[in-house]
Motif scaffolding. Sequence first.
Motif, short mmCIF file in Angstrom:
data_model
loop_
_atom_site.label_atom_id
_atom_site.label_comp_id
_atom_site.label_asym_id
_atom_site.label_seq_id
_atom_site.Cartn_x
_atom_site.Cartn_y
_atom_site.Cartn_z
N VAL A 227 0.82 -1.21 0.00
CA VAL A 227 0.00 0.00 0.00
C VAL A 227 0.85 1.26 0.00
CG1 VAL A 227 -1.66 1.34 1.36
CG2 VAL A 227 -1.95 -1.15 1.12
N TRP A 228 1.95 1.23 0.77
CA TRP A 228 2.71 2.47 0.98
C TRP A 228 4.10 2.50 0.36
CZ3 TRP A 228 7.11 0.95 3.37
CH2 TRP A 228 7.07 -0.12 4.26
N LEU A 229 4.65 1.37 -0.07
CA LEU A 229 6.05 1.33 -0.47
C LEU A 229 6.39 2.32 -1.58
CD1 LEU A 229 8.82 0.00 -0.09
CD2 LEU A 229 8.19 -1.63 -1.88
N GLU A 230 5.63 2.33 -2.64
CA GLU A 230 5.97 3.19 -3.78
C GLU A 230 5.89 4.67 -3.42
OE1 GLU A 230 4.66 3.97 -8.44
OE2 GLU A 230 3.98 2.16 -7.41
N GLU A 231 4.83 5.05 -2.70
CA GLU A 231 4.65 6.46 -2.35
C GLU A 231 5.71 6.93 -1.36
OE1 GLU A 231 0.67 7.17 -1.10
OE2 GLU A 231 -0.23 6.39 -2.95
N ILE A 232 6.02 6.10 -0.38
CA ILE A 232 7.03 6.49 0.61
C ILE A 232 8.42 6.50 -0.03
CG2 ILE A 232 8.17 5.81 2.76
CD1 ILE A 232 5.52 4.98 3.88
N ARG A 233 8.65 5.57 -0.97
CA ARG A 233 9.94 5.56 -1.66
C ARG A 233 10.17 6.89 -2.38
NH1 ARG A 233 10.13 0.66 -5.30
NH2 ARG A 233 8.60 1.87 -6.45
N GLU A 234 9.15 7.37 -3.05
CA GLU A 234 9.28 8.65 -3.76
C GLU A 234 9.46 9.81 -2.77
OE1 GLU A 234 6.71 11.41 -6.89
OE2 GLU A 234 6.20 9.29 -6.63
N PHE A 235 8.69 9.79 -1.70
CA PHE A 235 8.77 10.84 -0.68
C PHE A 235 10.16 10.84 -0.03
CE2 PHE A 235 8.40 12.30 3.70
CZ PHE A 235 7.70 13.49 3.57
N ALA A 236 10.63 9.65 0.32
CA ALA A 236 11.92 9.53 1.01
C ALA A 236 13.09 9.91 0.11
CB ALA A 236 12.11 8.11 1.53
N THR A 237 13.00 9.50 -1.16
CA THR A 237 14.08 9.83 -2.09
C THR A 237 14.20 11.34 -2.26
OG1 THR A 237 13.76 7.76 -3.32
CG2 THR A 237 14.93 9.53 -4.44
N GLU A 238 13.08 12.00 -2.41
CA GLU A 238 13.13 13.45 -2.57
C GLU A 238 13.64 14.12 -1.30
OE1 GLU A 238 13.40 16.82 -4.33
OE2 GLU A 238 12.78 15.01 -5.42
N ALA A 239 13.26 13.60 -0.14
CA ALA A 239 13.75 14.16 1.12
C ALA A 239 15.26 14.00 1.24
CB ALA A 239 13.06 13.48 2.30
N MET A 240 15.76 12.83 0.84
CA MET A 240 17.21 12.60 0.88
C MET A 240 17.95 13.48 -0.11
SD MET A 240 18.00 10.56 3.30
CE MET A 240 16.74 11.54 4.12
N MET A 241 17.36 13.68 -1.29
CA MET A 241 18.02 14.54 -2.26
C MET A 241 18.03 15.99 -1.78
SD MET A 241 19.38 12.70 -4.47
CE MET A 241 20.03 14.14 -5.32
N ASP A 242 17.00 16.41 -1.07
CA ASP A 242 17.01 17.75 -0.48
C ASP A 242 18.15 17.86 0.53
OD1 ASP A 242 14.84 18.60 -1.94
OD2 ASP A 242 13.37 18.25 -0.35
N LEU A 243 18.34 16.79 1.32
CA LEU A 243 19.42 16.76 2.30
C LEU A 243 20.78 16.80 1.60
CD1 LEU A 243 20.40 16.35 5.25
CD2 LEU A 243 20.21 13.88 4.86
N ILE A 244 20.92 16.02 0.53
CA ILE A 244 22.18 15.96 -0.21
C ILE A 244 22.48 17.31 -0.87
CG2 ILE A 244 23.24 14.97 -2.29
CD1 ILE A 244 21.97 12.27 -1.40
N ARG A 245 21.46 17.93 -1.47
CA ARG A 245 21.67 19.25 -2.08
C ARG A 245 22.12 20.26 -1.04
NH1 ARG A 245 16.74 17.73 -4.70
NH2 ARG A 245 17.05 17.33 -6.94
N ALA A 246 21.52 20.18 0.15
CA ALA A 246 21.91 21.11 1.22
C ALA A 246 23.35 20.85 1.67
CB ALA A 246 20.95 20.98 2.40
N ASP A 247 23.73 19.57 1.77
CA ASP A 247 25.10 19.22 2.14
C ASP A 247 26.08 19.75 1.11
OD1 ASP A 247 24.29 17.96 4.43
OD2 ASP A 247 24.55 15.92 3.68
N LEU A 248 25.76 19.56 -0.17
CA LEU A 248 26.64 20.04 -1.23
C LEU A 248 26.75 21.56 -1.20
CD1 LEU A 248 25.57 17.72 -4.20
CD2 LEU A 248 27.71 17.64 -2.90
N ALA A 249 25.63 22.22 -0.94
CA ALA A 249 25.65 23.68 -0.86
C ALA A 249 26.56 24.16 0.27
CB ALA A 249 24.23 24.21 -0.67
N GLN A 250 26.60 23.40 1.37
CA GLN A 250 27.50 23.74 2.47
C GLN A 250 28.95 23.75 2.00
OE1 GLN A 250 25.69 25.12 5.14
NE2 GLN A 250 26.95 23.86 6.49
N LEU A 251 29.23 22.92 1.01
CA LEU A 251 30.59 22.78 0.48
C LEU A 251 30.82 23.69 -0.72
CD1 LEU A 251 33.04 21.00 1.21
CD2 LEU A 251 32.23 19.32 -0.45
#
Length: 579
Positions: A227-251
């Motif tokens: 029921v939730w795997l596909e939707e949470i996968r998309e949500f989580a991936t985007e959240a992680m990419m936001d985190l990664i973009r922020a980390d890269l911006a720090q650098l």
Amino acid sequence: MNLFADIRTRVLACLDQLVVDGVLPEGLSTAAVSVEPPRDAAHGDMATNAAMVLAKPAKMNPRVIADALAAKLLDDPQIAVAEVAGPGFLNMRLVPDVWQGVVKTVLADPSYGQSTLGQGQKMMVEYVSANPTGPLHVGHTRGAVFGDALARLLDYAGYDVTKEYYINDGGAQVDVLARSVYLRYLEAHGQEVAFEDGTYPGDYLIPVGEALKEKAGDAYVGQPEEVWLEEIREFATEAMMDLIRADLAQLGVVMDSFFSEKSLYGTGLIEKAIAELDAKGLIYRGVLEPPKGKMPEDWEPREQTLFKSTAHGDDVDRPVQKSDGSWTYFAPDIAYHYDKVQRGFDQLIDVFGADHGGYVKRMKAAVSALSDGKVPLDVKLTQLVKLYKNGEPFKMSKRAGTFVTLRDVVDQVGPNVTRFHMLTRKNDAPLDFDFDKVLEQSKDNPVFYVNYAYARVNSAVAKAGAFTDVSDATLAGVDLSGLTHEAELTLIKKLAEWPRLVEIAARGHEPHRIAFYLYDLASDFHALYHHGNADEALRFVQEGDSDTTQAKIALIRAVAIVILHGLGILGVTPAEEMR
């Protein structure tokens, strides 16, 4: 202005004249003729290998060629001495005003050192490309710094550069991420959870679980995975990419584009890439030999769809489709690089971690096959980073759960120190990163030493500006004939090497050369500064003597300008003053 290229042009003109004079035969290739700094500065300002590389094709004694070339070069007003050494090496010394002209050029030409080497060729640099399952760790930090500095270097050298991040969001690890976020989601609802089956326990997923609760409420609580795997996968991936973009911006790293692996599936892109290889006769059904070394217990011969990568330099052919019809992990990578080729890039660079060494030949083979050998791929591997603090290995990050993050490093020492120090070793050499030593104020710390040179220049310029005009436009026109001390000329000669060094670094895809050069330039500057402690005539500011002061300030302003250019390539902001 590239003084070494200019003198090489003069050497080639003299060789052409020797052909006209009948000293040399016609049709000789001069492509291998070089002009470079001699290994020993006592031998001269520049050296050429012309006689040595032309001797065999000309069927002449190299000494005879060198003697004739030296005589021609002495007719050039810029060349004071041309001496033959050994079997035919030719050393040259230039007249002083040539060196003084370098200072004027640096001050007058904002593009000094920039090159047209790339001639606008489209270059793709793909780097970082970490799995979107958590924050970037210190290994990614080195790859990010190296890739970003390389892209900046290539841009400086005249290439049209695109910086891209390949999001590995098509594999099973993203499902594991989704399950991990689901556990944090349940935790946000007050449930006790256990991280098992390889799920990610890091604290960084706590806010992601809370954000999912805020978005979805209790819609997924108690629901089965389908029921939730596909939707949470998309949500989580985007959240992680936001985190990664922020980390890269720090650098200080900002990508031009992001490419999703997931976009290759179900869109026909993988099938199209494999069909392209098939049309070239490079796809076949076959059985691979068992792996060398210890035989895996579960290995058995299976017929698979294989890419004939050995036809393009690989050691063995590679499977692209399993016996059950599913794609191997290599297939989407082929499709991704096929897409790069189709986008019209003239050259490709991939920056991988040290654990991808076995992947280099197969990826090069794929790009060679897909582009008919027209698009070169250079794969750069970044070796491991060992972290130390107080002489001891640095402890792992609690926030990440299992590793030291990029943000841990940047928070400790700042982005400028992080970036510079990550480039103080060649990318394929291991790197020790000691949090105490990288902040140390000593000659042994390249970050400090280069910044100190820049700050010292600023201090001297400010002091001189109190009684004379020290604008770059004015300094470019002052009389520099008084800059004759050996330490002053050594510094000017190092400035003259900058355009040549840029092209060498760009050709070799080696941004660490910029960091090395800046350290050497700073060392020559500090040496001149210390000469001033013993000899007042060498001090940058000569009280009551505006003309001499302007000449000396012109020299060190040129140093500061080149340092600024070099640090810009490294992505480092210089320290205007040191405290």
